[in-house]
Design a protein around this motif. Structure first.
Motif, short mmCIF file in Angstrom:
data_model
loop_
_atom_site.label_atom_id
_atom_site.label_comp_id
_atom_site.label_asym_id
_atom_site.label_seq_id
_atom_site.Cartn_x
_atom_site.Cartn_y
_atom_site.Cartn_z
N HIS A 84 -9.49 -9.58 33.49
CA HIS A 84 -10.90 -9.40 33.42
C HIS A 84 -11.51 -7.96 33.40
O HIS A 84 -12.64 -8.14 33.16
CB HIS A 84 -11.68 -10.46 34.31
CG HIS A 84 -11.28 -9.76 35.66
ND1 HIS A 84 -10.04 -9.91 36.20
CD2 HIS A 84 -12.29 -9.07 36.63
CE1 HIS A 84 -10.26 -9.14 37.39
NE2 HIS A 84 -11.53 -8.96 37.45
N VAL A 85 -10.74 -7.36 33.45
CA VAL A 85 -11.32 -5.77 33.58
C VAL A 85 -10.92 -4.91 32.34
O VAL A 85 -9.67 -4.80 31.90
CB VAL A 85 -10.42 -5.10 34.75
CG1 VAL A 85 -11.10 -3.66 34.93
CG2 VAL A 85 -10.50 -5.83 36.05
N PRO A 86 -11.87 -4.37 31.80
CA PRO A 86 -11.56 -3.65 30.43
C PRO A 86 -11.20 -2.30 30.87
O PRO A 86 -11.58 -1.24 30.86
CB PRO A 86 -13.05 -3.16 29.87
CG PRO A 86 -13.87 -3.60 30.99
CD PRO A 86 -13.11 -4.37 32.05
N ILE A 87 -9.71 -2.09 31.00
CA ILE A 87 -8.91 -1.07 31.57
C ILE A 87 -8.82 -0.04 30.32
O ILE A 87 -8.00 -0.34 29.38
CB ILE A 87 -7.64 -1.28 32.20
CG1 ILE A 87 -7.99 -1.97 33.37
CG2 ILE A 87 -7.01 0.02 32.72
CD1 ILE A 87 -6.84 -2.55 34.20
N THR A 88 -9.25 1.06 30.34
CA THR A 88 -9.26 2.00 29.03
C THR A 88 -8.19 3.12 29.76
O THR A 88 -7.67 3.05 30.87
CB THR A 88 -10.35 2.97 29.15
OG1 THR A 88 -10.59 3.48 30.11
CG2 THR A 88 -11.54 2.03 28.45
N ASN A 131 -3.79 -5.25 28.10
CA ASN A 131 -5.10 -5.76 28.63
C ASN A 131 -5.89 -6.38 27.60
O ASN A 131 -6.31 -5.82 26.43
CB ASN A 131 -5.89 -4.67 29.17
CG ASN A 131 -7.44 -4.97 29.75
OD1 ASN A 131 -8.41 -5.04 29.09
ND2 ASN A 131 -7.37 -5.30 31.06
N PRO A 132 -6.34 -7.54 27.61
CA PRO A 132 -6.89 -8.60 26.52
C PRO A 132 -8.45 -7.87 26.17
O PRO A 132 -8.52 -7.92 25.12
CB PRO A 132 -6.94 -9.79 27.15
CG PRO A 132 -6.91 -9.77 28.33
CD PRO A 132 -5.95 -8.65 28.76
N LEU A 133 -9.28 -7.47 27.08
CA LEU A 133 -10.52 -7.05 26.89
C LEU A 133 -10.28 -5.77 26.00
O LEU A 133 -11.24 -5.37 25.22
CB LEU A 133 -11.32 -6.75 28.36
CG LEU A 133 -11.28 -8.17 28.82
CD1 LEU A 133 -12.42 -7.66 30.29
CD2 LEU A 133 -12.43 -8.99 28.03
N ARG A 134 -9.50 -4.67 26.51
CA ARG A 134 -9.33 -3.56 25.87
C ARG A 134 -8.99 -3.88 24.48
O ARG A 134 -9.47 -3.32 23.49
CB ARG A 134 -8.43 -2.67 26.43
CG ARG A 134 -8.54 -1.16 25.81
CD ARG A 134 -7.35 -0.32 26.29
NE ARG A 134 -5.73 -1.01 26.20
CZ ARG A 134 -5.17 -1.10 25.27
NH1 ARG A 134 -5.48 -0.33 24.16
NH2 ARG A 134 -3.98 -1.51 25.36
N LEU A 135 -7.84 -4.76 24.19
CA LEU A 135 -7.66 -5.01 23.00
C LEU A 135 -8.46 -5.38 22.19
O LEU A 135 -8.47 -5.19 20.94
CB LEU A 135 -6.23 -5.73 22.79
CG LEU A 135 -5.04 -4.96 23.80
CD1 LEU A 135 -3.88 -6.24 23.98
CD2 LEU A 135 -4.26 -4.13 23.00
#
Length: 151
Positions: A84-88, A131-135
């Motif tokens: 759930h965290v947009p890890i860049t 990471n799904p949010l970053r992708l």
């Protein structure tokens, strides 16, 4: 029969040593301006106080001690924990630098730090890579037509 080598959990000082490491780490996250993007991610979630408890539980099991995180949550999959965290790349690198600094400030021996940071760096890279949010954000950005400049 030779004795079992000490686990990283034991080398870090057990629960007390890991709790100290995590406290030093989150002090850095909260106070160091260079860690501001990482701090912001924690504020968007459950907050730093919550993260101190959960990271202590997680790292205890990760380093070979009691698996308290698993007892509370049923798993210790770092990818699922951070989905759930947009890890860049930036926040991953800040996390690694902050944890590296925390080991130094906590006075942990260099050989123990090297062993622990090797495992933590691999985990941080894995969390970033899948990471799904970053992708999803990168996929969305790739589908937006770019404006052509007049040059």
């Amino acid at each position: 029969m030779p004795p079992h080598p000490a686990s990283v959990y034991q080398l870090l000082g057990g629960e007390d040593g890991i709790s100290r490491l995590v406290d030093v780490f989150y002090d850095i996250v909260e106070q160091d301006p260079a860690a501001a993007p990482l701090h912001a991610l924690h504020l968007d979630g459950h907050g730093v106080a919550h993260s101190r408890v959960e990271q202590t539980r997680f790292l205890m099991g990760f380093f070979g001690g009691p698996r308290l995180y698993v007892e509370f949550h049923g798993h210790s999959d770092v990818r699922a924990i951070h989905a759930h965290v947009p890890i860049t790349g930036e926040t991953r690198d800040i996390w690694i630098r902050s944890m590296n600094l925390a080991f130094d400030r906590a006075g942990i021996a260099a050989d123990v730090k090297e062993k622990a940071m090797s495992a933590l760096t691999k985990a941080a890279q894995l969390v970033h890579d899948v990471n799904p949010l970053r992708l999803a954000a990168e996929d969305a950005a790739a589908t937006i037509p770019r404006q052509r400049s007049g040059c």
